[in-house]
Scaffold this active site. Sequence first.
Site, PDB file in Angstrom:
ATOM      1  N   SER A   1      14.642 -11.855  -2.549  1.00 24.66           N
ATOM      2  CA  SER A   1      15.473 -11.754  -1.344  1.00 24.66           C
ATOM      3  C   SER A   1      15.722 -13.119  -0.731  1.00 24.66           C
ATOM      4  CB  SER A   1      14.761 -10.937  -0.269  1.00 24.66           C
ATOM      5  OG  SER A   1      14.273  -9.748  -0.768  1.00 24.66           O
TER       6      SER A   1
ATOM      7  N   ASN B   1      21.225 -11.113   3.941  1.00 23.77           N
ATOM      8  CA  ASN B   1      20.077 -11.372   4.823  1.00 23.77           C
ATOM      9  C   ASN B   1      20.310 -12.546   5.769  1.00 23.77           C
ATOM     10  OD1 ASN B   1      18.526  -9.219   3.989  1.00 23.77           O
ATOM     11  ND2 ASN B   1      17.629 -10.334   2.287  1.00 23.77           N
TER      12      ASN B   1
HETATM   13  P1  NAD Z   1       6.503  -4.174  -3.843  1.00 25.57           P
HETATM   14  O1  NAD Z   1       5.315  -4.792  -3.216  1.00 25.57           O
HETATM   15  O2  NAD Z   1       6.835  -2.739  -3.563  1.00 25.57           O
HETATM   16  O3  NAD Z   1       6.395  -4.317  -5.444  1.00 25.57           O
HETATM   17  C1  NAD Z   1       6.018  -5.488  -6.093  1.00 25.57           C
HETATM   18  C2  NAD Z   1       5.401  -5.098  -7.426  1.00 25.57           C
HETATM   19  O4  NAD Z   1       5.166  -6.289  -8.180  1.00 25.57           O
HETATM   20  C3  NAD Z   1       4.043  -4.380  -7.271  1.00 25.57           C
HETATM   21  O5  NAD Z   1       4.060  -3.134  -7.962  1.00 25.57           O
HETATM   22  C4  NAD Z   1       3.072  -5.369  -7.918  1.00 25.57           C
HETATM   23  O6  NAD Z   1       1.969  -4.724  -8.587  1.00 25.57           O
HETATM   24  C5  NAD Z   1       3.984  -6.090  -8.907  1.00 25.57           C
HETATM   25  N1  NAD Z   1       3.425  -7.356  -9.364  1.00 25.57           N
HETATM   26  C6  NAD Z   1       2.754  -8.290  -8.637  1.00 25.57           C
HETATM   27  N2  NAD Z   1       2.359  -9.289  -9.449  1.00 25.57           N
HETATM   28  C7  NAD Z   1       2.773  -8.973 -10.709  1.00 25.57           C
HETATM   29  C8  NAD Z   1       2.639  -9.609 -11.964  1.00 25.57           C
HETATM   30  N3  NAD Z   1       1.991 -10.768 -12.099  1.00 25.57           N
HETATM   31  N4  NAD Z   1       3.192  -8.996 -13.045  1.00 25.57           N
HETATM   32  C9  NAD Z   1       3.840  -7.815 -12.924  1.00 25.57           C
HETATM   33  N5  NAD Z   1       3.983  -7.174 -11.751  1.00 25.57           N
HETATM   34  C10 NAD Z   1       3.462  -7.751 -10.655  1.00 25.57           C
HETATM   35  O7  NAD Z   1       7.737  -5.134  -3.477  1.00 25.57           O
HETATM   36  P2  NAD Z   1       9.296  -4.785  -3.466  1.00 25.57           P
HETATM   37  O8  NAD Z   1       9.707  -4.420  -2.083  1.00 25.57           O
HETATM   38  O9  NAD Z   1       9.603  -3.890  -4.614  1.00 25.57           O
HETATM   39  O10 NAD Z   1       9.917  -6.239  -3.735  1.00 25.57           O
HETATM   40  C11 NAD Z   1      10.033  -6.774  -5.033  1.00 25.57           C
HETATM   41  C12 NAD Z   1      11.064  -7.876  -5.027  1.00 25.57           C
HETATM   42  O11 NAD Z   1      12.326  -7.348  -4.569  1.00 25.57           O
HETATM   43  C13 NAD Z   1      10.756  -9.052  -4.089  1.00 25.57           C
HETATM   44  O12 NAD Z   1      11.192 -10.232  -4.687  1.00 25.57           O
HETATM   45  C14 NAD Z   1      11.565  -8.728  -2.850  1.00 25.57           C
HETATM   46  O13 NAD Z   1      11.907  -9.852  -2.099  1.00 25.57           O
HETATM   47  C15 NAD Z   1      12.794  -8.116  -3.473  1.00 25.57           C
HETATM   48  N6  NAD Z   1      13.586  -7.238  -2.586  1.00 25.57           N
HETATM   49  C16 NAD Z   1      12.960  -6.380  -1.729  1.00 25.57           C
HETATM   50  C17 NAD Z   1      13.741  -5.563  -0.905  1.00 25.57           C
HETATM   51  C18 NAD Z   1      13.091  -4.607   0.051  1.00 25.57           C
HETATM   52  O14 NAD Z   1      13.774  -4.111   0.967  1.00 25.57           O
HETATM   53  N7  NAD Z   1      11.834  -4.277  -0.115  1.00 25.57           N
HETATM   54  C19 NAD Z   1      15.141  -5.618  -0.972  1.00 25.57           C
HETATM   55  C20 NAD Z   1      15.743  -6.484  -1.892  1.00 25.57           C
HETATM   56  C21 NAD Z   1      14.949  -7.296  -2.696  1.00 25.57           C
END
Ligand code: NAD
Length: 295
Positions: A123, A194
Amino acid sequence: MMKSVKIQKIGIVGAGQMGNGIAQVCAQCGYSVTLADISEAVLEKAIKGLHGRLQRLVEKERLTQNEMESAIANISTTTDYAGFGACDLVIEAATENEAIKKSIFEKLIPALRDDAILATNTSSISITRLAAATDRPSRFMGMHFMNPVPVMALVELIRGIATDDDTYTAVNDVVTKLEKTSITSEDFPAFIVNRILVPMLNEAVYVLQEGVGGVADIDGAMKLGAHHPMGPLELADFIGLDTCLSIMQVLYDGMSDSKYRPCPLLVKYVEAGWLGRKSGRGFYDYSGDKPVATR
Ligand code: NAD
């Protein structure tokens, strides 16, 4: 310049709320998907959630039983990258932490084909900086899905300084096949959505902090007065107050402009562990049947 291959197999790293949703829409649209995370337990939970969402679509008659079964058959899960050599595109959707993302690339890249495209769902982290940590800056770009992925129509595409046209076109074609719409952003802090949205949410917290209005007044004002489907404080709770704060910090640091300073009340909520919906309390209390405004 290496011509990009047609994308048929997609790898996704991170099975959290975003990776899970991305896996769902890719599998529903006929891509073969390999979903990776750090443990079997995380993957099991993700797949259970994904099956539940597909089942609800069947119940609402928005998906047939056959379509659900073929979507499920399109997804496999893994805790290592051995199978990623077959992927034409890998979308990294792991935790929003630069060190974690870089360490994923280090382990993932040896498994990838030279012509595979690597995209990140970050993000806020600089695409150009992440690209520079890989062996393929020209075949690296941002593919920023919105939350919840199955519902939101937009994917923001971000070109790093070195992203080539074939990579952009191949990823944009995937967005079209997913029946979503793309907009393109240059690689500047927080990109487009954002950059505009989160300072507005931060401003709503200033309005609350200064006592200009209470939570219900502020959300009501923007819903009825500006036709926003959710009020800014409700939306901040939905996104996660920690995420909002971290995006403000990226803007503040990246633009070196005081107009992006995070509101102290937002910082205080995050320090209290009041992170919004996911922690049960933010600007609303979610412990009862209905969210209750707290100020
Ligand atoms: P989340 O915490 O729900 O999921 C992250 C996942 O990554 C977890 O399941 C974790 O176990 C996994 N992970 C961590 N380290 C790892 C590794 N070394 N190898 C493999 N998997 C690993 O987070 P999210 O909300 O799904 O966000 C994920 C990405 O998407 C981020 O970069 C975030 O900025 C982006 N994003 C989030 C949103 C939102 O609204 N939540 C919107 C757009 C983009």
